[in-house]
Design a protein around this motif. Structure first.
Motif, mmCIF file in Angstrom:
data_model
loop_
_atom_site.group_PDB
_atom_site.id
_atom_site.type_symbol
_atom_site.label_atom_id
_atom_site.label_comp_id
_atom_site.label_asym_id
_atom_site.label_seq_id
_atom_site.Cartn_x
_atom_site.Cartn_y
_atom_site.Cartn_z
ATOM 1 N N SER A 167 1.649 -4.244 50.178
ATOM 2 C CA SER A 167 1.862 -2.959 50.444
ATOM 3 C C SER A 167 1.693 -1.375 49.915
ATOM 4 N N PRO A 168 1.412 -0.450 50.765
ATOM 5 C CA PRO A 168 1.344 1.096 49.860
ATOM 6 C C PRO A 168 1.595 0.792 48.428
ATOM 7 N N GLY A 169 2.841 0.734 48.152
ATOM 8 C CA GLY A 169 3.365 0.746 46.911
ATOM 9 C C GLY A 169 2.540 0.250 45.991
ATOM 10 N N VAL A 170 2.302 -0.146 46.344
ATOM 11 C CA VAL A 170 1.749 -1.758 45.399
ATOM 12 C C VAL A 170 0.114 -1.287 45.068
ATOM 13 N N PHE A 171 -0.611 -1.477 45.906
ATOM 14 C CA PHE A 171 -1.989 -1.516 45.914
ATOM 15 C C PHE A 171 -2.500 0.052 45.477
ATOM 16 N N ILE A 172 -1.282 0.889 45.782
ATOM 17 C CA ILE A 172 -2.563 2.359 45.873
ATOM 18 C C ILE A 172 -2.071 2.726 44.259
ATOM 19 N N PRO A 173 -0.574 3.152 43.693
ATOM 20 C CA PRO A 173 -1.003 3.402 42.433
ATOM 21 C C PRO A 173 -2.169 2.159 41.474
ATOM 22 N N LEU A 174 -2.080 1.588 41.418
ATOM 23 C CA LEU A 174 -3.772 0.762 40.554
ATOM 24 C C LEU A 174 -4.315 0.909 41.157
ATOM 25 N N ALA A 175 -5.230 1.242 42.672
ATOM 26 C CA ALA A 175 -6.488 2.016 42.897
ATOM 27 C C ALA A 175 -6.560 3.951 42.182
ATOM 28 N N GLU A 176 -5.731 4.269 42.084
ATOM 29 C CA GLU A 176 -5.521 5.471 41.183
ATOM 30 C C GLU A 176 -5.120 5.033 39.475
ATOM 31 N N GLU A 177 -5.019 4.595 39.013
ATOM 32 C CA GLU A 177 -5.161 3.672 37.755
ATOM 33 C C GLU A 177 -6.334 3.080 37.653
ATOM 34 N N SER A 178 -6.841 2.907 38.349
ATOM 35 C CA SER A 178 -8.506 2.293 38.170
ATOM 36 C C SER A 178 -9.562 3.298 38.546
ATOM 37 N N GLY A 179 -9.314 4.282 39.266
ATOM 38 C CA GLY A 179 -10.220 4.872 40.040
ATOM 39 C C GLY A 179 -10.611 4.636 40.996
ATOM 40 N N ARG A 180 -10.327 3.634 41.411
ATOM 41 C CA ARG A 180 -11.394 3.270 43.053
ATOM 42 C C ARG A 180 -10.411 3.993 43.413
ATOM 43 N N ILE A 181 -9.437 4.472 44.228
ATOM 44 C CA ILE A 181 -9.164 5.662 44.948
ATOM 45 C C ILE A 181 -9.582 6.554 44.907
ATOM 46 N N VAL A 182 -10.935 6.989 44.515
ATOM 47 C CA VAL A 182 -11.816 8.060 44.962
ATOM 48 C C VAL A 182 -12.865 7.395 45.921
ATOM 49 N N ALA A 183 -13.046 6.839 46.069
ATOM 50 C CA ALA A 183 -13.876 5.745 46.911
ATOM 51 C C ALA A 183 -13.212 5.475 47.703
ATOM 52 N N ILE A 184 -12.028 4.927 47.950
ATOM 53 C CA ILE A 184 -11.317 4.422 48.789
ATOM 54 C C ILE A 184 -10.986 5.435 49.710
ATOM 55 N N GLY A 185 -10.193 7.139 48.648
ATOM 56 C CA GLY A 185 -9.893 8.251 49.676
ATOM 57 C C GLY A 185 -10.932 8.948 50.050
ATOM 58 N N GLY A 186 -12.103 8.753 49.679
ATOM 59 C CA GLY A 186 -13.246 9.691 49.956
ATOM 60 C C GLY A 186 -13.220 8.684 51.751
ATOM 61 N N TRP A 187 -13.540 7.282 51.826
ATOM 62 C CA TRP A 187 -13.563 6.471 52.959
ATOM 63 C C TRP A 187 -12.614 7.228 54.460
#
Length: 678
Positions: free
Chosen positions: A474-494
């Motif tokens: 679920s996006p509600g599970v992994f997106i907050p996790l990606a935001e907290e860890s900073g991985r959302i920057v690379a994922i969001g760029g993709w």
């Protein structure tokens, strides 16, 4: 100055006397030799001349014997005269030698006395200098009456010398020490001759202060005590420095509360105490919700003032045995003991205390500004006689607090082992997320946006994770996790680059060239220093028309450094990029920033759309948002439209664009296109 080669008594006098006797003996021997020579000469003359000769006519009538005795008498008399003269001279010489010896001895004694006088003067000078040292000094007689003090004593105590002279030192006692203390002190002085230690005394001003005191007994030749000499130094500054170091090491400088280090120390003590008594204790970790936004909006000075005010309020509502500490940043920790031996009773006590803290924070945080409410999330860890240590208790409270935050905040949660399992699972999921992008596990789903006739005018791209083992996460599970860890920057760029590539492809298809693609941008990604340049480069590489790219942002973006967010939006808007405000009305909505930001669309959150037919409040909110968007010249899009009745109501009230399951569920682009969604 005394001679460097001292004369040993009796050496020189003996040498002088021996010389005198040798001289006297030599005189006698010489005199005897002269006398013998004379007799021999006379005898020879007499033997060569007869009586009555012409040589000695006067001796003609004298016999040879008479002449001999006459000569002998003359020589003997001369010898005696010389011996007497020599004896007198010898005696005079010996007298002079004795006088010289006495003079030399007197000179030596005087030099020795002068040396002792000079040494005594030097010692007195040194003593005077020591008496005027940086240490306070006073001297008493054997009965303890003050005889003399030095200037430093007056500077430290405030008493002038004449004010204490003849008085007993008890006049400046502070009263902090009992009679036993002084009895032991004087017993030590009597047995060992001195005593030293820390004493609290009173200045003339009445101030009680610490001093380091040394008392020594001065005894006479018979061993009796003649005087007592005391030296003292003021420890006030040292104590103040020690207190400052103590506070810096164990207390928070902003709030004055115990800091993390002191809390950990007390936590260990409370755990040991709870084990001994088999009573429950509790650790409550309090985290303020959205304090960073509060701090940014009102300024750091206001944020510091709020933290100090909260510390005062919370501390004033606790028991004396409870420990409130600042855990760090916007977090406080409360350590509570003696909650009883029943787990249910202990849990209720901790819960009531947590609810009280939530109320106190809610009443205090706003500071009179109702538009800036501030809440808190509290995590609670209970422990008693188990093998829990301090680090585990803190970890449990933190997990519970973050669970309360994930559920929306303004709540409290108890730790349970299922929560620990969830955290472990989360850690594994985070490790898998590292490989998701490189492993091509991320998927892009699209959901159409339609107008009043049902024609697709754009699509929103939505991120999905197809885990090789877990399936769809679920996006509600992994997106907050990606935001907290900073991985959302690379994922969001993709995601952004994929959307722009799709826009470039549609630009060559007449039936789709006018479609827009909306991309959700995380606040973490948006705040990156190079975000504007990154978007510019993606647009240049892909060849996409920036007018067809819509970046969807949420209100949380403007809670932290809203001016920076506005500048970034203006820079992107200058490139032609459009903006939509997602989930409008669910966060910190402000008309002030609406009119200052380059927004093109407002999206009504599905929570309002879902119940608008049953809830007059939701209906009023939706109607207000539509009217507001119309007045501000923005388009409005309703999310979560699932029924025709909802769509009809929205059309009747002026909404012209819709998105929801009524029109299409999110799906891969191929399926959307196959269903005629674009």
């Amino acid at each position: 100055m005394p001679s460097t080669s001292p004369t040993f008594p009796g050496t020189r006098p003996h040498v002088s006397r021996a010389r005198a006797f040798l001289l006297y003996g030599a005189v006698l021997v010489v005199t005897g030799l002269v006398m013998g020579w004379s007799l021999r000469s006379v005898t020879r003359q007499l033997s060569s001349c007869g009586p009555g000769t012409d040589a000695y006519p006067a001796l003609a009538d004298c016999s040879l014997q008479q002449i001999l005795w006459h000569q002998v008498a003359l020589l003997g008399g001369g010898w005696l005269f010389l011996a007497l003269v020599g004896f007198v001279a010898l005696r005079r010489h010996l007298s002079l030698l004795a006088a010289k010896d006495r003079l030399r001895e007197e000179t030596r004694h005087r030099a020795e006395a002068q040396r002792r006088v000079e040494e005594s003067a030097a010692e007195l000078k040194i003593a005077a200098m020591a008496f005027d040292t940086h240490l306070g000094m006073f001297i008493t007689d054997a009965a303890g009456r003050v005889l003399r003090t030095n200037p430093t004593f007056s500077r430290i105590t405030g008493y002038a010398a004449d004010e204490v002279k003849g008085r007993n030192p008890s006049m400046w006692a502070s009263g902090r020490h009992d009679s036993t203390f002084y009895t032991e002190m004087w017993q030590t002085i009597a047995a060992e001759g001195s005593w030293q230690g820390e004493v609290w005394n009173r200045r003339k001003s009445g101030e009680v202060y610490p001093q380091w005191l040394t008392i020594s007994a001065m005894r006479g030749d018979m061993g009796e005590v003649r005087h007592y000499v005391a030296t003292l130094s003021d420890l006030s500054e040292a104590k103040a420095a020690e207190s400052t170091i103590q506070r810096l090491a164990f207390y928070d400088p902003l709030t004055g509360l115990p800091n993390r280090r002191l809390l950990l120390d007390r936590l260990g003590q409370v755990i040991s105490h709870s084990r001994r008594r088999n009573h429950y204790a509790s650790l409550l970790l309090v985290g303020l919700d959205n304090f960073k936004a509060y701090n940014t909006t009102l300024g750091h000075a206001s944020g510091d003032t709020l933290l100090r005010r909260l510390a005062e309020v919370l501390r004033g509502s606790l028991r004396e045995s409870d420990t409130l500490a600042r855990w760090g940043g916007d977090q406080f920790a409360l350590l509570v003991q003696d909650l009883g031996d029943e787990p249910a009773h202990a849990a209720r006590g901790a819960e009531r205390l947590g609810e009280k803290l939530l109320r106190e924070i809610a009443c205090t945080a706003g500071g009179g500004d109702e538009s800036l409410p501030l809440t808190a999330s509290i995590g609670i860890s209970l422990f008693h006689d188990d093998d829990l240590d301090g680090a585990e208790a803190i970890q449990q409270a933190e997990l519970a607090m973050y669970e309360a935050k994930r559920e929306g905040g303004a709540a409290l949660r108890f730790f349970d082992h299922a929560m620990q399992t969830s955290v472990t699972e989360r850690a594994h999921l985070e490790a898998d997320l590292d490989r998701a992008l490189e492993g091509n596990e991320l998927r892009l789903f699209y959901q159409p946006k339609v107008d009043t006739t049902g024609v697709t005018v754009g699509l929103e791209v939505l991120l999905r994770w197809e885990h090789p083992v877990r399936g769809m996460v679920s996006p509600g599970v992994f997106i907050p996790l990606a935001e907290e860890s900073g991985r959302i920057v690379a994922i969001g760029g993709w995601v952004l680059e994929s959307a722009c590539q799709q826009l470039a492809q549609w630009a060559e298809q007449p039936q789709r060239r006018d479609l827009t693609i909306s991309v959700n941008v995380s606040p973490v990604q948006f705040r990156q220093a190079g975000f504007v340049d990154s978007v510019r480069e993606i647009l240049a590489r892909s060849g996409a028309d920036p007018r067809h790219l819509v970046l969807e942002v949420t209100e949380s973006l403007f809670l932290q450094d809203p001016e920076q967010a506005r500048d970034t939006m203006l820079a992107l808007s200058a490139l032609g990029v459009r903006f939509a405000l997602d989930d409008f009305g669910t966060g910190y909505s402000s008309l002030g920033y609406l009119k200052r930001l380059p927004l093109d669309e407002l999206k009504i959150d599905q929570s309002f759309v879902r119940d608008l037919l049953e809830s007059s409040a939701d209906a009023a909110i939706v109607e207000t948002i539509i009217a507001l968007a119309d007045r501000l010249g923005m388009r409005v899009i309703a999310e979560g439209v699932e029924t025709k009745e909802q769509a009809n109501w929205l059309r009747e009230h002026g909404c012209r664009r819709f998105q929801g399951y009524l029109y299409a569920r999110p799906a891969p682009l191929e399926k959307i296109m196959a269903r005629g969604g674009g």
